[in-house]
Scaffold this active site. Structure first.
Site, PDB file in Angstrom:
ATOM      1  N   SER A  46       0.816  -1.124   0.071  1.00 22.30           N
ATOM      2  CA  SER A  46      -0.093   0.005  -0.014  1.00 22.30           C
ATOM      3  C   SER A  46       0.964   1.117   0.195  1.00 22.30           C
ATOM      4  O   SER A  46       0.415   2.339  -0.301  1.00 22.30           O
ATOM      5  CB  SER A  46      -1.029   0.115   1.069  1.00 22.30           C
ATOM      6  N   GLY A 220      -4.468  -2.037  -0.827  1.00 22.20           N
ATOM      7  CA  GLY A 220      -3.573  -1.671  -2.027  1.00 22.20           C
ATOM      8  C   GLY A 220      -3.469  -0.285  -2.071  1.00 22.20           C
ATOM      9  O   GLY A 220      -3.931   0.563  -1.336  1.00 22.20           O
ATOM     10  N   GLY A 222      -2.782   3.768  -4.085  1.00 27.83           N
ATOM     11  CA  GLY A 222      -3.196   4.470  -4.941  1.00 27.83           C
ATOM     12  C   GLY A 222      -4.700   5.013  -4.857  1.00 27.83           C
ATOM     13  O   GLY A 222      -5.304   4.895  -3.826  1.00 27.83           O
ATOM     14  N   CYS A 247      -9.549  -1.914   3.581  1.00 23.65           N
ATOM     15  CA  CYS A 247      -8.524  -0.409   3.017  1.00 23.65           C
ATOM     16  C   CYS A 247      -9.239  -0.390   1.383  1.00 23.65           C
ATOM     17  O   CYS A 247     -10.201   0.151   1.579  1.00 23.65           O
ATOM     18  CB  CYS A 247      -7.159  -1.017   3.150  1.00 23.65           C
ATOM     19  N   MET A 248      -8.154  -0.759   0.702  1.00 19.92           N
ATOM     20  CA  MET A 248      -8.694  -0.297  -0.704  1.00 19.92           C
ATOM     21  C   MET A 248      -9.777  -1.250  -1.132  1.00 19.92           C
ATOM     22  O   MET A 248     -10.617  -0.577  -1.830  1.00 19.92           O
ATOM     23  CB  MET A 248      -7.254  -0.762  -1.679  1.00 19.92           C
ATOM     24  N   GLN A 251     -12.930   0.827   0.013  1.00 15.81           N
ATOM     25  CA  GLN A 251     -13.130   1.822  -1.025  1.00 15.81           C
ATOM     26  C   GLN A 251     -13.801   1.330  -2.383  1.00 15.81           C
ATOM     27  O   GLN A 251     -14.637   2.130  -2.812  1.00 15.81           O
ATOM     28  CB  GLN A 251     -11.716   2.804  -1.111  1.00 15.81           C
ATOM     29  N   ASN A 289      -3.575   2.383   6.958  1.00 11.65           N
ATOM     30  CA  ASN A 289      -2.332   3.081   5.829  1.00 11.65           C
ATOM     31  C   ASN A 289      -3.388   3.222   4.905  1.00 11.65           C
ATOM     32  O   ASN A 289      -3.756   2.501   3.986  1.00 11.65           O
ATOM     33  CB  ASN A 289      -1.614   1.965   5.851  1.00 11.65           C
ATOM     34  N   GLY A 291      -4.557   6.990   1.971  1.00 12.83           N
ATOM     35  CA  GLY A 291      -4.527   8.305   1.541  1.00 12.83           C
ATOM     36  C   GLY A 291      -5.869   8.775   1.147  1.00 12.83           C
ATOM     37  O   GLY A 291      -6.019   9.895   0.947  1.00 12.83           O
ATOM     38  N   TYR A 292      -7.093   7.849   1.018  1.00 11.81           N
ATOM     39  CA  TYR A 292      -8.043   7.998   0.356  1.00 11.81           C
ATOM     40  C   TYR A 292      -9.225   7.428   1.405  1.00 11.81           C
ATOM     41  O   TYR A 292      -8.954   6.891   2.293  1.00 11.81           O
ATOM     42  CB  TYR A 292      -8.388   7.639  -1.007  1.00 11.81           C
ATOM     43  N   HIS A 332      -6.938  -1.897   9.285  1.00 14.88           N
ATOM     44  CA  HIS A 332      -6.352  -3.158   8.912  1.00 14.88           C
ATOM     45  C   HIS A 332      -6.438  -4.305  10.192  1.00 14.88           C
ATOM     46  O   HIS A 332      -5.732  -4.335  11.030  1.00 14.88           O
ATOM     47  CB  HIS A 332      -4.822  -3.165   8.656  1.00 14.88           C
ATOM     48  N   GLU A 334      -6.025  -7.427  10.117  1.00 10.23           N
ATOM     49  CA  GLU A 334      -4.737  -8.407  10.111  1.00 10.23           C
ATOM     50  C   GLU A 334      -3.478  -8.004  10.964  1.00 10.23           C
ATOM     51  O   GLU A 334      -2.718  -8.525  11.355  1.00 10.23           O
ATOM     52  CB  GLU A 334      -4.321  -8.782   8.704  1.00 10.23           C
TER      53      GLU A 334
END
Length: 355
Positions: A46, A220, A222, A247-248, A251, A289, A291-292, A332, A334
């Site tokens: 990530s 992930g 970006g 996380c990703m 989203q 972790n 950024g979006y 997260h 995990e």
């Protein structure tokens, strides 16, 4: 004498000492507030494309070992720390941080004021930067930074390119790899799951051929809006199979449900973020972790509802479908590195598959 300098896009310069590889990488400068876990952080996909600043003052004190990597191909663009420990003390230690960064071709800088840098990022937001020789022309480097576009295919860069099994005797889970941390696979295997890891661009039709009991959407790097094909795949799977997103994955699940995402000013990165479970009223300390974030207001006209919220800034930390066994969290569970408060979410995923 200083040997390296961290140069930011706005012209700010921090002078320090180099360690790791002697290469010149451009990346997005971010900060992580964890007190431990620098090995897991440097190997977390990530962080692809980012230069990571550690706010904890001493890094490298317990060395690096073969077992704590979260991926086999670390992809951070650089590391910024206050004080470097050159002689680790740990019975598991095999290599120093400096030795490992040299092997991985990752540059580092230490001896700078990381507190000042962190305050700058919190005030101004994340910013492009690079680690260069102390003799580098700052004006020329700043111009280069302004003209450098960061990649938009980050998930494609870190996702697996082939289908691979992690055989178990329990429920079959198709894991869509968006930049998977090994910790997610470890938690599924600990519960006996028969896991099939597939690339991020695998179609829903291909996934259903494996007759899965559940779908795991991993973390992930970006912008989640960079992978519309994956969003379409998730949209086709909702209502057919239990889904758990992290996380990703969280989203992308929100986008598939019709919600929106946006970029945070400086993101959430660390192992000490409090999150309130709106269903139970309890607060978990979480590892994060990203950024979006998912736009909470955009959930109103969807089939998803808010289940978790960040205590610090009230951003979305979890959602669930109002009808189907489909849910996700921004943090997260995990927990590698970080607290283990939220590992129960994997048990909920197992129960959803059993039901």
């Amino acid at each position: 004498m200083f040997s390296k300098q961290l140069i930011l896009e706005d012209g700010t310069v921090y002078k320090g000492y180099g360690f790791g590889a002697d290469v010149e990488n451009v990346g997005e400068v971010v900060f992580n507030t964890s007190m431990t876990g620098y090995q897991e952080t440097l190997s977390d996909p990530s962080y692809n494309g980012q230069i990571v600043t550690f706010t904890y003052p001493l890094i490298g004190n317990y060395g690096i070992n073969r077992d704590d990597y979260e991926s086999m191909k670390p992809c951070i663009r650089g590391m910024i720390i206050g004080e470097l420990c050159e002689k680790p003390s740990n019975f598991r230690y095999e290599l120093t941080l400096d030795e490992v960064l040299k092997e991985l071709n990752i540059p580092g800088i230490y001896g700078i004021d990381t507190r000042s840098l962190t305050r700058k990022i919190r005030t101004k937001g994340v910013i492009k930067g690079c680690i260069r020789s102390i003799n580098a022309n700052v004006e020329k480097v700043v111009e280069e930074l302004k003209n450098t576009n960061l990649p938009t295919n980050q998930i494609e860069q870190v996702s697996t390119k082939s289908i691979s099994p992690a055989i178990g005797r329990g429920k079959r889970v198709v894991l869509i790899d968006l930049g998977m941390k090994v910790g997610i696979l470890r938690e599924l295997q600990a519960r006996g799951c028969d896991v099939i890891i597939v690339p991020h661009d695998t179609t829903a039709k291909e996934i259903l051929k494996y007759k899965p009991d559940g779908i795991m959407l991993t973390n992930g790097p970006g912008d989640p809006q960079d992978v519309p094909k994956t969003v379409e795949t998730i949209k086709e799977l909702i209502g057919k199979i239990p889904i758990f997103g992290i996380c990703m994955g969280h989203q992308l699940l929100a986008l598939a449900g019709g919600a929106k995402t946006y970029k945070l000013k400086f993101g959430h990165r660390g192992g000490n973020h409090p999150v309130k479970n709106l269903i139970t009223g309890k607060v978990d300390i979480t590892s994060q972790n990203h950024g979006y974030a998912v736009d909470i207001d955009s959930l109103r006209d969807t089939d998803f509802e808010l289940t978790h919220i960040a205590v610090n800034d009230k951003t979305c930390e979890g959602i669930r479908h109002k009808k189907y066994p489909v849910f996700s969290v921004q943090y997260h569970p995990e927990a590698a590195p970080g607290p283990h408060d939220s590992t129960y979410l994997f048990d909920i995923f197992i129960k959803n598959m059993e039901a």
